[in-house]
Design a protein around this motif. Sequence first.
Motif, PDB file in Angstrom:
ATOM      1  N   ASP A 159       2.448   1.669  -3.378  1.00  0.00           N
ATOM      2  CA  ASP A 159       1.458   2.118  -4.359  1.00  0.00           C
ATOM      3  C   ASP A 159       1.081   3.585  -4.167  1.00  0.00           C
ATOM      4  O   ASP A 159       0.874   4.303  -5.148  1.00  0.00           O
ATOM      5  CB  ASP A 159       0.215   1.242  -4.303  1.00  0.00           C
ATOM      6  CG  ASP A 159       0.440  -0.143  -4.906  1.00  0.00           C
ATOM      7  OD1 ASP A 159       1.504  -0.379  -5.519  1.00  0.00           O
ATOM      8  OD2 ASP A 159      -0.460  -0.993  -4.748  1.00  0.00           O
ATOM      9  N   TYR A 160       1.002   4.052  -2.924  1.00  0.00           N
ATOM     10  CA  TYR A 160       0.758   5.480  -2.698  1.00  0.00           C
ATOM     11  C   TYR A 160       1.914   6.310  -3.247  1.00  0.00           C
ATOM     12  O   TYR A 160       1.706   7.349  -3.867  1.00  0.00           O
ATOM     13  CB  TYR A 160       0.578   5.787  -1.208  1.00  0.00           C
ATOM     14  CG  TYR A 160      -0.744   5.369  -0.629  1.00  0.00           C
ATOM     15  CD1 TYR A 160      -1.952   5.788  -1.195  1.00  0.00           C
ATOM     16  CD2 TYR A 160      -0.807   4.568   0.504  1.00  0.00           C
ATOM     17  CE1 TYR A 160      -3.177   5.419  -0.658  1.00  0.00           C
ATOM     18  CE2 TYR A 160      -2.026   4.191   1.053  1.00  0.00           C
ATOM     19  CZ  TYR A 160      -3.195   4.617   0.470  1.00  0.00           C
ATOM     20  OH  TYR A 160      -4.410   4.246   1.008  1.00  0.00           O
TER      21      TYR A 160
ATOM     22  N   ARG B 247      -1.955   3.867  -6.215  1.00  0.00           N
ATOM     23  CA  ARG B 247      -3.069   3.981  -5.272  1.00  0.00           C
ATOM     24  C   ARG B 247      -3.243   5.470  -4.991  1.00  0.00           C
ATOM     25  O   ARG B 247      -2.270   6.154  -4.705  1.00  0.00           O
ATOM     26  CB  ARG B 247      -2.729   3.207  -3.998  1.00  0.00           C
ATOM     27  CG  ARG B 247      -3.881   2.971  -3.098  1.00  0.00           C
ATOM     28  CD  ARG B 247      -3.527   1.935  -2.053  1.00  0.00           C
ATOM     29  NE  ARG B 247      -4.644   1.737  -1.168  1.00  0.00           N
ATOM     30  CZ  ARG B 247      -4.712   0.785  -0.255  1.00  0.00           C
ATOM     31  NH1 ARG B 247      -3.703  -0.052  -0.111  1.00  0.00           N
ATOM     32  NH2 ARG B 247      -5.757   0.673   0.502  1.00  0.00           N
ATOM     33  N   LYS B 248      -4.455   5.966  -5.077  1.00  0.00           N
ATOM     34  CA  LYS B 248      -4.714   7.404  -5.012  1.00  0.00           C
ATOM     35  C   LYS B 248      -5.213   7.864  -3.646  1.00  0.00           C
ATOM     36  O   LYS B 248      -6.230   7.390  -3.156  1.00  0.00           O
ATOM     37  CB  LYS B 248      -5.750   7.803  -6.064  1.00  0.00           C
ATOM     38  CG  LYS B 248      -5.437   7.363  -7.468  1.00  0.00           C
ATOM     39  CD  LYS B 248      -4.239   8.067  -8.029  1.00  0.00           C
ATOM     40  CE  LYS B 248      -4.021   7.642  -9.470  1.00  0.00           C
ATOM     41  NZ  LYS B 248      -2.684   7.879  -9.918  1.00  0.00           N
TER      42      LYS B 248
ATOM     43  N   ALA C 264       0.835  -1.206   0.000  1.00  0.00           N
ATOM     44  CA  ALA C 264       0.000   0.000   0.000  1.00  0.00           C
ATOM     45  C   ALA C 264       0.867   1.252   0.000  1.00  0.00           C
ATOM     46  O   ALA C 264       0.617   2.189  -0.773  1.00  0.00           O
ATOM     47  CB  ALA C 264      -0.938  -0.003   1.201  1.00  0.00           C
TER      48      ALA C 264
ATOM     49  N   HIS D 244     -14.826   2.968  -0.069  1.00  0.00           N
ATOM     50  CA  HIS D 244     -14.206   3.772  -1.120  1.00  0.00           C
ATOM     51  C   HIS D 244     -15.297   4.287  -2.061  1.00  0.00           C
ATOM     52  O   HIS D 244     -16.048   3.493  -2.621  1.00  0.00           O
ATOM     53  CB  HIS D 244     -13.194   2.940  -1.916  1.00  0.00           C
ATOM     54  CG  HIS D 244     -12.050   2.489  -1.082  1.00  0.00           C
ATOM     55  ND1 HIS D 244     -11.014   3.313  -0.763  1.00  0.00           N
ATOM     56  CD2 HIS D 244     -11.788   1.299  -0.499  1.00  0.00           C
ATOM     57  CE1 HIS D 244     -10.148   2.650  -0.012  1.00  0.00           C
ATOM     58  NE2 HIS D 244     -10.592   1.429   0.169  1.00  0.00           N
TER      59      HIS D 244
END
Length: 116
Positions: free
Chosen positions: A71-72, A77-78, A68, A113
């Motif tokens: 990915d950030y 990942r946004k 995570a 989400h």
Amino acid sequence: MMRSTTLLCAAAALSLGATTVLAAGAGDAMAGKEKAAQCVACHGPDGNSPSPQFPKLAGQHADYIVRALTDYATGARKNAIMAGFAANLTERDRADLAAWFASQSGDLHTVGHPGR
């Protein structure tokens, strides 16, 4: 006989290599605790978020936390806030943070989400 010995040695070498890679990727929970100071406001001091707005990290799988954070940092990942924090983390930082939060106990929950 020679071929069996060669295959056995190759399998042992691959097995040893995989163990070394896994051990090298393990984080230091105590170092992660120190690095988690910036996480406390949203996720709580031990990863048990005081607000349902933020996910609980306590007890989460370390590999998930590393992924995570990666990915950030890469934008896969946004989340604008997490992207800012994750962008400055090294691979070691991510592993240490993951080890800290994974070592904590708590009830995991997910945050909804929008758009899903």
